[in-house]
Design a protein around this motif. Structure first.
Motif, mmCIF file in Angstrom:
data_model
loop_
_atom_site.group_PDB
_atom_site.id
_atom_site.type_symbol
_atom_site.label_atom_id
_atom_site.label_comp_id
_atom_site.label_asym_id
_atom_site.label_seq_id
_atom_site.Cartn_x
_atom_site.Cartn_y
_atom_site.Cartn_z
ATOM 1 N N ARG A 1 42.088 40.110 43.520
ATOM 2 C CA ARG A 1 43.526 39.839 43.410
ATOM 3 C C ARG A 1 44.290 41.033 42.864
ATOM 4 O O ARG A 1 43.858 41.640 41.889
ATOM 5 C CB ARG A 1 43.739 38.641 42.470
ATOM 6 N N LEU A 2 45.416 41.272 43.469
ATOM 7 C CA LEU A 2 46.312 42.310 42.953
ATOM 8 C C LEU A 2 47.451 41.629 42.197
ATOM 9 O O LEU A 2 48.137 40.771 42.752
ATOM 10 C CB LEU A 2 46.901 43.129 44.103
ATOM 11 N N SER A 3 47.614 42.000 40.947
ATOM 12 C CA SER A 3 48.712 41.387 40.184
ATOM 13 C C SER A 3 49.611 42.470 39.609
ATOM 14 O O SER A 3 50.611 42.831 40.202
ATOM 15 C CB SER A 3 48.145 40.487 39.088
ATOM 16 N N CYS A 4 49.251 43.041 38.467
ATOM 17 C CA CYS A 4 50.156 44.012 37.835
ATOM 18 C C CYS A 4 50.132 45.357 38.555
ATOM 19 O O CYS A 4 51.116 46.095 38.541
ATOM 20 C CB CYS A 4 49.780 44.208 36.376
ATOM 21 N N GLY A 5 49.003 45.678 39.142
ATOM 22 C CA GLY A 5 48.909 46.963 39.839
ATOM 23 C C GLY A 5 48.914 48.167 38.920
ATOM 24 O O GLY A 5 49.034 49.301 39.364
ATOM 25 N N GLN A 6 48.768 47.942 37.623
ATOM 26 C CA GLN A 6 48.751 49.099 36.723
ATOM 27 C C GLN A 6 47.715 48.980 35.620
ATOM 28 O O GLN A 6 47.861 49.552 34.551
ATOM 29 C CB GLN A 6 50.135 49.376 36.152
ATOM 30 N N GLY A 7 46.652 48.252 35.926
ATOM 31 C CA GLY A 7 45.512 48.280 35.019
ATOM 32 C C GLY A 7 45.664 47.463 33.756
ATOM 33 O O GLY A 7 44.952 47.699 32.788
ATOM 34 N N VAL A 8 46.575 46.505 33.741
ATOM 35 C CA VAL A 8 46.820 45.779 32.499
ATOM 36 C C VAL A 8 46.214 44.372 32.504
ATOM 37 O O VAL A 8 45.769 43.887 31.466
ATOM 38 C CB VAL A 8 48.344 45.688 32.231
ATOM 39 N N CYS A 9 46.172 43.691 33.647
ATOM 40 C CA CYS A 9 45.850 42.264 33.634
ATOM 41 C C CYS A 9 44.408 41.944 33.991
ATOM 42 O O CYS A 9 43.931 40.847 33.738
ATOM 43 C CB CYS A 9 46.774 41.519 34.580
ATOM 44 N N SER A 10 43.712 42.858 34.633
ATOM 45 C CA SER A 10 42.312 42.692 35.026
ATOM 46 C C SER A 10 42.090 41.625 36.103
ATOM 47 O O SER A 10 40.946 41.228 36.336
ATOM 48 C CB SER A 10 41.402 42.419 33.827
ATOM 49 N N ALA A 11 43.149 41.160 36.759
ATOM 50 C CA ALA A 11 42.957 40.213 37.863
ATOM 51 C C ALA A 11 42.108 40.850 38.957
ATOM 52 O O ALA A 11 41.390 40.165 39.688
ATOM 53 C CB ALA A 11 44.310 39.799 38.440
ATOM 54 N N CYS A 12 42.201 42.173 39.081
ATOM 55 C CA CYS A 12 41.574 42.872 40.190
ATOM 56 C C CYS A 12 40.191 43.421 39.835
ATOM 57 O O CYS A 12 39.652 44.231 40.581
ATOM 58 C CB CYS A 12 42.469 44.031 40.607
ATOM 59 N N ALA A 13 39.628 42.978 38.692
ATOM 60 C CA ALA A 13 38.366 43.587 38.227
ATOM 61 C C ALA A 13 37.236 43.416 39.241
ATOM 62 O O ALA A 13 36.997 42.309 39.736
ATOM 63 C CB ALA A 13 37.960 42.974 36.895
ATOM 64 N N VAL B 1 35.715 47.531 36.721
ATOM 65 C CA VAL B 1 36.834 48.480 36.739
ATOM 66 C C VAL B 1 37.996 47.792 37.439
ATOM 67 O O VAL B 1 37.789 46.932 38.295
ATOM 68 C CB VAL B 1 36.499 49.811 37.475
ATOM 69 N N PRO B 2 39.226 48.138 37.074
ATOM 70 C CA PRO B 2 40.371 47.558 37.772
ATOM 71 C C PRO B 2 40.535 48.209 39.146
ATOM 72 O O PRO B 2 40.745 49.425 39.233
ATOM 73 C CB PRO B 2 41.554 47.894 36.857
ATOM 74 N N ALA B 3 40.429 47.389 40.204
ATOM 75 C CA ALA B 3 40.459 47.953 41.555
ATOM 76 C C ALA B 3 41.854 48.469 41.920
ATOM 77 O O ALA B 3 42.001 49.251 42.848
ATOM 78 C CB ALA B 3 40.018 46.897 42.569
ATOM 79 N N CYS B 4 42.875 48.032 41.170
ATOM 80 C CA CYS B 4 44.232 48.460 41.522
ATOM 81 C C CYS B 4 44.492 49.912 41.170
ATOM 82 O O CYS B 4 45.326 50.555 41.790
ATOM 83 C CB CYS B 4 45.273 47.564 40.844
ATOM 84 N N ILE B 5 43.810 50.418 40.140
ATOM 85 C CA ILE B 5 44.071 51.804 39.741
ATOM 86 C C ILE B 5 42.814 52.667 39.832
ATOM 87 O O ILE B 5 42.808 53.796 39.360
ATOM 88 C CB ILE B 5 44.644 51.899 38.306
#
Ligand code: FES
Ligand code: FES
Lengths: 424, 188
Positions: free
Chosen positions: B41-53, B66-70
């Motif tokens: 999942r992509l949420s904040c897109g800046q490494g803060v929420c970890s939805a994209c881990a 790791v956060p996939a967004c950043i």
């Protein structure tokens, strides 16, 4: 043999006498100027004005930087460690607690402690208390500070004994140090100075040089005023006009940095962050402009420079940058407002010493409320994701691309920085 | 003008690539737009929420999220990666079987909208696997869970049920802890 012993004996005697003389000189605290007003008979308006001035002095002098209570609750109750090569000293309780703080200090006592480094019982303070800078505080400001301090909430928190190694734990020895390195206490005189407010704020109250001026082997400040120094595991950068110009500062950016904690050149980190919250964010724009002007010293500060990348940057560093940094800082180092700083104008990669750059990448930076509503999200720690060799590649890439520095940081240099700072 | 890279990786046990990709592509975009792995999942897109881990498996350093967004494909190139699609097992018929962490989240009603769930599953999975290799004393379990889940933001559930589910998995799986369970049985 006997002759040799005699000579030796004579030398020892001379040394003992010399130390004795120095001790005697250093014990002498110098003259104490008379109180600026009759503190026992203050009118209400005068008292109010002095309290306001006292609060300003406490902020400009950043008393809380060292005297804050790390457990929270008071900015003045002490306990914060200051790590020096000789061991740790702890900020003392300067609340008006009579048992543990400075509740029974007279205004004279406070002046002597602040300007001369001598406690009321004659004990020498360690020069971690920046009396070599504060020595020029005016008696009026010391008195205003005294009035303000005595108005604060007393906290009955005992002081923590220092853990200094021998021989630095012998307090009377500081008298010898004082004889050699303590400047005479001479109250600041604005007469004839071009920018008295800036000089007073930077050199006296702000005691900027205590971190930013190189120290000699005796841990005394050298004459290379504000030329940059490594202190408490971080590099406090060179603040001389040429260095500021080279790193792309402008007067406005200096003011913004001190006011909000952020400017195109970077964000307050390490021990500079508490300086923002306790001190500079509370100063008026006039004060901050005076500081910026004093630092510029007539040099035209150009602001951020667009500089061409310093030569071909190594591919390994480039891939690491894109893979780990660009997601927040951008492909071209442009950053994102309120979340990640721009790197194309950031000064951290511009220092000759890569210490700060390595530590920030390895340790990250916690999310921070800066000042005036400005804030920054956390930067993750990448120490566990990069080998020392990769760290060197990344650091060299940043230095070459935006720092105007050669990519000459070796893996060994990275290893030693990381090992040295494990404890921080 | 970003350059291009030749990307290969193992994703959920499958070899991916070589692919010709923009060198500044972030991993979440590769997964969703190129590989049709839309569970991350992509949420904040800046490494803060970890939805994209997502999970990166390093044979030496162990696994980490790791956060996939950043995190760019430039860093993940050549690495071994697991996403939420790779966590469940399969039964004999080839149907998906939830992993113990996934099952515990279902049993505890840990999530509502589920937007944060893939990230929580991956973080908890990494924690459980770490304890398999290096068990910890029972009394340290709560801190370990807190540390592992702390970077993850959930807007629906208030975290408690995620926390309890992970605690359940750890305490009921033999070999993850040292010492007696009784000490940790006291109410959280
Ligand atoms: S979407 Fe990646 S951390 Fe929030
Ligand atoms: S379940 Fe909705 S955000 Fe976590």
């Amino acid at each position: 043999m006997i002759r040799l012993l005699r000579i030796l004996g004579l030398l020892v005697l001379i040394a003992v006498v010399a130390v004795g003389v120095l001790f005697w000189i250093g014990r002498d605290r110098g003259a104490t100027p008379a109180a600026s007003v009759d503190l026992a008979n203050l009118g209400p308006d005068q008292r109010q004005q002095m309290l306001e001035r006292g609060r300003w002095v406490a902020r400009a002098a950043d008393c809380a930087a060292c005297h804050t209570d790390p457990d929270g609750g008071s900015d003045l109750a002490g306990g914060l460690p200051m790590v020096t090569p000789m061991g740790s000293v702890y900020g003392t309780n300067i609340t008006p607690s009579t048992e543990h703080g400075i509740g029974d200090y007279s205004a004279d006592d406070l002046y002597r402690a602040v300007a001369q480094g001598v406690a009321p019982d004659g004990r020498n303070l360690y020069p971690a208390m920046p009396y070599p800078s504060y020595h020029r505080i005016t008696r009026a400001d010391s008195d205003a500070l005294w009035l303000w301090l005595m108005q604060q909430r007393p906290v009955d928190k005992p002081n923590r004994p220092d853990d200094l190694m021998f021989p630095f734990n012998i307090r009377p020895a500081i008298a010898v140090w004082n004889a050699l390195f303590r400047p005479e206490a001479e109250p600041f005189d604005p007469q004839g100075l071009e920018n008295p407010q800036g000089e007073y704020l930077v050199d006296v109250l702000g005691h900027c040089g205590e971190c930013h001026t190189p120290r000699n082997l005796a841990y005394a400040l050298t004459d290379d005023h504000l030329a940059g120094e490594v202190i408490e595991g971080a590099y406090a950068p060179d603040l001389r006009p040429d260095a500021l110009a080279r790193r792309g500062w402008s007067g406005e950016d200096l003011v913004a940095f001190l006011h909000r904690g952020l400017s195109p050149q970077g964000v307050m980190t390490f021990r500079m962050f508490p300086v923002l919250s306790h001190s500079t964010s509370h100063l008026s724009e006039d004060d901050l402009s005076a500081i910026a002007d004093y630092l510029a010293d007539g040099t035209q500060l150009p602001g951020p420079q667009q500089r061409p990348p310093g030569g071909a940057t190594a591919m390994d560093g480039h891939a690491l940058y894109l893979g780990l940094c660009a997601g927040c800082h951008g492909d071209n180092g442009q950053g994102q407002p309120h979340s990640s700083v721009p790197l194309d104008t950031n000064t951290t990669a511009m220092y000759r010493d890569p210490l700060n750059l390595i530590r920030i990448i390895a340790e990250g930076i916690p999310e921070r409320d800066l000042a005036q509503g400005e804030r920054m999200q956390a930067m993750p720690a990448f120490g566990g994701m990069l080998s020392d060799q990769q760290m060197a590649e990344l650091v060299n890439y940043l230095r070459e691309r935006w720092g105007g520095r050669p990519g000459d940081v070796t893996t060994g240099a990275v290893t030693s920085v990381l090992e040295r700072n494990e404890s921080h | 003008m970003a350059g291009r890279i030749n990307f290969t990786a193992s994703i959920n046990g499958q070899q991916v690539g070589p692919l010709d990709l923009p060198e500044d592509l972030m991993m979440v975009e590769l997964l969703q737009e190129y590989l049709n792995l839309t569970g991350t999942r992509l949420s904040c897109g800046q490494g803060v929420c970890s939805a994209c881990a997502i999970i990166v498996d390093d044979p030496e350093g162990g696994s980490r999220t790791v956060p996939a967004c950043i995190t760019g494909v430039a860093w993940l190139n050549g690495k071994t990666v697991r996403t939420i699609e790779g966590i469940a097992g399969r039964d004999e018929q080839g149907d998906p079987v939830p992993s113990p962490v996934q099952q515990a989240f279902l049993d505890h009603f840990s999530f509502q909208c589920s937007y944060c769930t893939p990230g929580f599953v991956n973080a908890a999975t990494v924690l459980v696997e770490r304890l398999e290799r290096a068990p910890i004393p029972v009394e340290d379990v709560e801190d370990a869970i807190l540390k592992a889940l702390d970077p993850h933001i959930c807007r629906c559930t208030g975290y408690v049920r995620y926390y309890q589910a992970v605690r359940d998995v750890i305490l009921s799986t033999p070999g993850l802890t040292i010492g007696t369970v009784a000490a940790a049985e006291r109410p959280a």
